[in-house]
Design a protein around this motif. Structure first.
Motif, mmCIF file in Angstrom:
data_model
loop_
_atom_site.group_PDB
_atom_site.id
_atom_site.type_symbol
_atom_site.label_atom_id
_atom_site.label_comp_id
_atom_site.label_asym_id
_atom_site.label_seq_id
_atom_site.Cartn_x
_atom_site.Cartn_y
_atom_site.Cartn_z
ATOM 1 N N ARG A 159 -8.498 -0.094 -0.309
ATOM 2 C CA ARG A 159 -7.041 -0.141 -0.442
ATOM 3 C C ARG A 159 -6.577 -1.254 -1.382
ATOM 4 O O ARG A 159 -5.571 -1.904 -1.148
ATOM 5 C CB ARG A 159 -6.362 -0.283 0.918
ATOM 6 N N PHE A 217 0.201 3.635 -3.028
ATOM 7 C CA PHE A 217 -0.549 4.847 -2.717
ATOM 8 C C PHE A 217 0.324 6.003 -2.233
ATOM 9 O O PHE A 217 0.144 7.134 -2.682
ATOM 10 C CB PHE A 217 -1.643 4.546 -1.680
ATOM 11 N N GLU A 274 -3.338 7.154 4.392
ATOM 12 C CA GLU A 274 -3.284 5.768 3.908
ATOM 13 C C GLU A 274 -3.404 4.753 5.035
ATOM 14 O O GLU A 274 -4.175 3.814 4.969
ATOM 15 C CB GLU A 274 -2.000 5.523 3.102
ATOM 16 N N VAL A 298 -0.279 9.844 -1.836
ATOM 17 C CA VAL A 298 -1.263 9.949 -0.762
ATOM 18 C C VAL A 298 -0.484 10.087 0.553
ATOM 19 O O VAL A 298 0.438 9.307 0.800
ATOM 20 C CB VAL A 298 -2.170 8.687 -0.724
ATOM 21 N N ARG A 313 0.819 -1.213 0.000
ATOM 22 C CA ARG A 313 0.000 0.000 0.000
ATOM 23 C C ARG A 313 0.852 1.261 0.000
ATOM 24 O O ARG A 313 0.545 2.234 -0.696
ATOM 25 C CB ARG A 313 -0.953 -0.025 1.195
ATOM 26 N N LYS A 314 1.929 1.261 0.775
ATOM 27 C CA LYS A 314 2.810 2.430 0.802
ATOM 28 C C LYS A 314 3.491 2.633 -0.546
ATOM 29 O O LYS A 314 3.619 3.768 -1.019
ATOM 30 C CB LYS A 314 3.852 2.284 1.912
#
Length: 144
Positions: free
Chosen positions: A72, A23, A34, A29, A19-20
């Motif tokens: 996500r 996003f 997040e 983001v 996710r890091k």
């Protein structure tokens, strides 16, 4: 490729890593948006490649009793041509149904609309901004 529900902290950290990368680094983001206060209320998913490296991630929350919120959903840039988005959606929907959900809802980025529409999702809102990115709310009736 193997899809797992993150039951161990290391698996959850792998989901956060993906996710890091997608996003926060790629889409800019802010990290505080997040990774949020809903993490502990969600079921986290990770897809690993044959080398046991995380390639894709998502989270699922059951809301309003019979609705599942798919959130996500992301795939690392170098892994986007392997159908992992389809695998994630299938896993999310299967788990949602197992938890009694009758409907899936999500806030989808507008560039991903064609992908979700092919999977049976329908846009039910006008475009709106979320984390600086244009989204639309989408829903799908889940069937057993």
């Amino acid at each position: 490729m193997k899809t797992v529900i993150a039951t161990e902290q290391t698996q959850r950290e792998d989901a956060y890593y993906v996710r890091k990368e997608v996003f926060v680094k790629e889409q800019e983001v802010p990290i505080e948006i997040e990774i949020d206060e809903l993490e502990d209320k969600a079921t986290h998913f990770v897809i690993y490649n044959d080398d046991k490296k995380p390639q894709a991630a998502a989270r699922l929350r059951i809301i309003e009793g019979s609705k599942a919120k798919l959130e996500r959903i992301c795939v690392l840039k170098e892994a986007r041509s392997f159908g992992l988005g389809h695998k994630l959606l299938e896993a999310l929907e299967t788990e949602a149904i197992a938890n009694g959900a009758k409907e899936a809802v999500m806030h989808a980025q507008v560039q991903a609309l064609p992908f979700y529409e092919k999977k049976g999702y329908k846009a039910v809102s006008e475009p709106f901004e979320e984390a600086g990115i244009t989204h639309v709310k989408m829903t799908k009736t889940l069937s057993v």
